[in-house]
Scaffold this motif. Sequence first.
Motif, PDB file in Angstrom:
ATOM      1  N   ALA A  65      -4.390 -10.376  -4.363  1.00  0.00           N
ATOM      2  CA  ALA A  65      -5.105  -9.977  -4.722  1.00  0.00           C
ATOM      3  C   ALA A  65      -5.552  -9.786  -6.617  1.00  0.00           C
ATOM      4  O   ALA A  65      -6.623  -9.938  -6.730  1.00  0.00           O
ATOM      5  N   GLU A  66      -4.426 -10.313  -6.924  1.00  0.00           N
ATOM      6  CA  GLU A  66      -4.452 -10.878  -8.265  1.00  0.00           C
ATOM      7  C   GLU A  66      -5.634 -11.348  -8.819  1.00  0.00           C
ATOM      8  O   GLU A  66      -6.217 -11.477  -9.990  1.00  0.00           O
ATOM      9  N   VAL A  67      -4.828 -12.261  -8.274  1.00  0.00           N
ATOM     10  CA  VAL A  67      -5.820 -13.598  -8.716  1.00  0.00           C
ATOM     11  C   VAL A  67      -6.871 -13.292  -8.135  1.00  0.00           C
ATOM     12  O   VAL A  67      -8.066 -13.829  -8.822  1.00  0.00           O
ATOM     13  N   ALA A  68      -7.718 -12.543  -6.767  1.00  0.00           N
ATOM     14  CA  ALA A  68      -9.261 -12.651  -7.113  1.00  0.00           C
ATOM     15  C   ALA A  68     -10.379 -11.958  -7.690  1.00  0.00           C
ATOM     16  O   ALA A  68     -11.023 -12.110  -8.465  1.00  0.00           O
ATOM     17  N   LYS A  69      -8.756 -10.247  -8.049  1.00  0.00           N
ATOM     18  CA  LYS A  69      -9.786 -10.058  -9.363  1.00  0.00           C
ATOM     19  C   LYS A  69     -10.201 -10.602 -10.640  1.00  0.00           C
ATOM     20  O   LYS A  69     -10.135  -9.779 -11.395  1.00  0.00           O
ATOM     21  N   LEU A 122      -1.910 -10.657   6.929  1.00  0.00           N
ATOM     22  CA  LEU A 122      -2.347 -11.069   5.403  1.00  0.00           C
ATOM     23  C   LEU A 122      -3.354  -9.910   5.029  1.00  0.00           C
ATOM     24  O   LEU A 122      -3.843  -9.381   3.782  1.00  0.00           O
ATOM     25  N   GLN A 123      -4.551 -10.426   5.484  1.00  0.00           N
ATOM     26  CA  GLN A 123      -6.072  -9.373   5.550  1.00  0.00           C
ATOM     27  C   GLN A 123      -5.676  -8.190   5.392  1.00  0.00           C
ATOM     28  O   GLN A 123      -6.491  -7.642   4.369  1.00  0.00           O
ATOM     29  N   ASP A 124      -4.628  -7.687   6.466  1.00  0.00           N
ATOM     30  CA  ASP A 124      -4.401  -5.533   5.962  1.00  0.00           C
ATOM     31  C   ASP A 124      -4.174  -6.015   4.064  1.00  0.00           C
ATOM     32  O   ASP A 124      -4.668  -4.609   4.059  1.00  0.00           O
ATOM     33  N   PHE A 125      -2.770  -6.875   3.914  1.00  0.00           N
ATOM     34  CA  PHE A 125      -2.389  -5.199   2.988  1.00  0.00           C
ATOM     35  C   PHE A 125      -3.489  -6.522   1.812  1.00  0.00           C
ATOM     36  O   PHE A 125      -2.896  -5.486   1.254  1.00  0.00           O
ATOM     37  N   VAL A 126      -3.795  -7.624   1.562  1.00  0.00           N
ATOM     38  CA  VAL A 126      -4.671  -8.038   0.421  1.00  0.00           C
ATOM     39  C   VAL A 126      -5.752  -6.502   0.662  1.00  0.00           C
ATOM     40  O   VAL A 126      -6.464  -6.452  -0.491  1.00  0.00           O
ATOM     41  N   GLU A 127      -6.621  -6.900   1.668  1.00  0.00           N
ATOM     42  CA  GLU A 127      -7.373  -5.298   2.081  1.00  0.00           C
ATOM     43  C   GLU A 127      -6.969  -4.144   1.344  1.00  0.00           C
ATOM     44  O   GLU A 127      -7.505  -3.615   0.964  1.00  0.00           O
ATOM     45  N   LYS A 128      -5.623  -4.188   1.460  1.00  0.00           N
ATOM     46  CA  LYS A 128      -4.427  -2.950   0.583  1.00  0.00           C
ATOM     47  C   LYS A 128      -4.731  -2.306  -0.864  1.00  0.00           C
ATOM     48  O   LYS A 128      -4.696  -1.701  -1.393  1.00  0.00           O
ATOM     49  N   HIS A 129      -4.821  -3.686  -1.508  1.00  0.00           N
ATOM     50  CA  HIS A 129      -4.607  -4.180  -2.878  1.00  0.00           C
ATOM     51  C   HIS A 129      -5.999  -4.395  -3.571  1.00  0.00           C
ATOM     52  O   HIS A 129      -6.679  -4.715  -4.007  1.00  0.00           O
ATOM     53  N   VAL A 136      -9.217  -5.633  -2.774  1.00  0.00           N
ATOM     54  CA  VAL A 136     -10.121  -6.716  -2.445  1.00  0.00           C
ATOM     55  C   VAL A 136     -10.277  -7.407  -0.889  1.00  0.00           C
ATOM     56  O   VAL A 136      -9.664  -6.787  -0.033  1.00  0.00           O
ATOM     57  N   GLU A 137     -11.595  -7.362  -1.074  1.00  0.00           N
ATOM     58  CA  GLU A 137     -12.304  -7.745   0.313  1.00  0.00           C
ATOM     59  C   GLU A 137     -11.755  -9.097   0.971  1.00  0.00           C
ATOM     60  O   GLU A 137     -11.931 -10.258   0.090  1.00  0.00           O
ATOM     61  N   THR A 138     -11.278  -9.270   2.520  1.00  0.00           N
ATOM     62  CA  THR A 138     -11.267 -10.635   3.044  1.00  0.00           C
ATOM     63  C   THR A 138     -12.538 -11.095   4.199  1.00  0.00           C
ATOM     64  O   THR A 138     -12.843 -10.144   4.544  1.00  0.00           O
ATOM     65  N   GLY A 177     -16.435 -13.064  -3.958  1.00  0.00           N
ATOM     66  CA  GLY A 177     -15.469 -12.432  -4.271  1.00  0.00           C
ATOM     67  C   GLY A 177     -14.285 -11.994  -3.200  1.00  0.00           C
ATOM     68  O   GLY A 177     -13.371 -11.222  -3.358  1.00  0.00           O
ATOM     69  N   ARG A 178     -15.343 -12.840  -2.368  1.00  0.00           N
ATOM     70  CA  ARG A 178     -14.019 -12.443  -0.810  1.00  0.00           C
ATOM     71  C   ARG A 178     -12.867 -13.573  -0.921  1.00  0.00           C
ATOM     72  O   ARG A 178     -13.384 -14.893  -1.406  1.00  0.00           O
ATOM     73  N   VAL A 179     -11.806 -12.927  -0.089  1.00  0.00           N
ATOM     74  CA  VAL A 179     -10.713 -14.383  -0.142  1.00  0.00           C
ATOM     75  C   VAL A 179     -10.898 -14.452   1.664  1.00  0.00           C
ATOM     76  O   VAL A 179     -11.116 -13.815   2.517  1.00  0.00           O
TER      77      VAL A 179
END
Length: 238
Positions: free
Chosen positions: A36-40, A85-92, A94-96, A123-125
């Motif tokens: 998420a940090e990378v995506a942001k 991984l999708q679930d946790f990235v979105e909790k931070h 970032v859309e996935t 901007g989505r992972v």
Amino acid sequence: MTAYNRVLLKLSGEVFGGGEVGLDLDVINALAAEVAEVAKSGVQIAIVVGGGNFFRGAELQQRGMERARADYMGMLGTVMNCLALQDFVEKHGVETRVQTAITMGQVAEPYIPRRAIRHMEKGRVVIFGAGAGMPFFSTDTVAAQRALETRCEVILMGKQGVDGVYDSDPKTNPSAVKFDTLTYDEYLARDLKVADATGIAMARDNKMDMVFFNLSTPGTIVRAVRGEKIGTLVTSAT
């Protein structure tokens, strides 16, 4: 500052289980926070996920299973890792999107390269699961193929507990020497086993660099995207 605009991150399945069978949610959350940090930061990121924390086709074959069926089981294991991984990235925040090589419309999109690129541009992972959708292909090879087809600039090969490429297995040889930089030809000539030779050859033929680094060390994904010297750079350049 980042060194790349679009990257392909390969996450080994073993890291999802913290080296054990199954899922270690604390480890996945830590990985997701870095992604998420990378995506942001504005870097476009796609991810290929392994499934070694659940199934490895080659190992199941050694125990008597038919290889193709064992590989399909491994592909399903990668999708479970994708969804976690999708679930946790979105909790931070970032859309996935999860895209799979085997159709499973209720949990993921089919793998469509142009759609994956468009998601990243927004901007989505994008998380790729189910390997290549065919038996006998490792997820290392899939990482190279997906990186090339979605026009990524580098393949970041995150490994469980190994901080680069060595001349022999550092787990069994305390005197093993780590390479800082290695050409693809040298890698193949030495018959090194850190990644599948098919994926290495594909990256070499298309002049796509790989960076091998240790996922077990916090912050290494972000550092790799910044272009810091970590792990081992494997390159076509001489």
